[in-house]
Design an enzyme around this catalytic site. Structure first.
Site, short mmCIF file in Angstrom:
data_model
loop_
_atom_site.label_atom_id
_atom_site.label_comp_id
_atom_site.label_asym_id
_atom_site.label_seq_id
_atom_site.Cartn_x
_atom_site.Cartn_y
_atom_site.Cartn_z
N CYS A 104 -33.89 33.56 -39.66
CA CYS A 104 -33.93 34.64 -40.64
C CYS A 104 -33.41 34.08 -41.96
O CYS A 104 -33.20 32.87 -42.08
CB CYS A 104 -33.17 35.88 -40.18
SG CYS A 104 -31.40 35.70 -40.03
N CYS B 88 -36.88 38.51 -39.50
CA CYS B 88 -36.68 39.19 -40.79
C CYS B 88 -37.29 40.59 -40.74
O CYS B 88 -38.23 40.84 -39.99
CB CYS B 88 -37.37 38.41 -41.91
SG CYS B 88 -36.85 36.70 -42.01
N CYS C 25 -39.21 35.13 -45.29
CA CYS C 25 -38.77 34.62 -44.00
C CYS C 25 -39.34 33.22 -43.78
O CYS C 25 -40.54 33.00 -43.90
CB CYS C 25 -39.23 35.56 -42.90
SG CYS C 25 -38.13 35.54 -41.48
#
Length: 141
Positions: free
Chosen positions: A8, A82, A90
């Protein structure tokens, strides 16, 4: 052993939660790590909700997806976690891997009282747990 990387933006909550839940529920069948595009500081809300799962990540640090790549680490699966709003940012891990995207809200953006933020983070953890358990079941088949 199946090698999995959760990614992430900051590696501060969602990817950390996913990593630890796969480690707990996937057992020795998985080698799992997490990393971020812009590593930040571990989110205390993630630490708190993982303790409810019997997992203590107090003192754990975040790491850069680019550092893992530079070290030559390879993964069978790279799973981005994400939220949809940040999905364009992301990161994508290069290399020959299967890429999967799971969208979860970012606990760093939660507002409200501490109790409200914990409740929202707990809900995200439960969503991640469902996805992790489904991932494990899919690979068993």
């Amino acid at each position: 052993m199946v090698k999995v990387l959760f990614v992430c933006i900051h590696n501060s909550a969602r990817s950390q939660i996913a990593e630890e839940l796969l480690r707990k529920y996937g057992g020795e069948a998985f080698s799992v790590q997490s990393a971020g595009l812009e590593p930040g500081v571990l989110n205390p809300l993630a630490v708190e909700v993982l303790k409810e799962e019997g997992i203590d990540i107090t003192g754990k640090t975040t790491q850069s997806v680019f550092d893992l790549f530079k070290k030559g680490n390879l993964f069978h699966y790279v799973i981005t976690v994400c939220d949809e709003g940040n999905s364009q940012r992301c990161p994508i891990f290069p290399g020959q891997t299967s890429r999967i995207h799971w969208s979860f809200k970012d606990p760093s953006g939660f507002t409200g009282t501490h109790e409200e933020n914990v409740a929202q983070t707990r809900a995200v953890k439960e969503e991640i747990k469902e996805a992790v358990l489904a991932f494990i079941e899919t690979l068993k088949k």
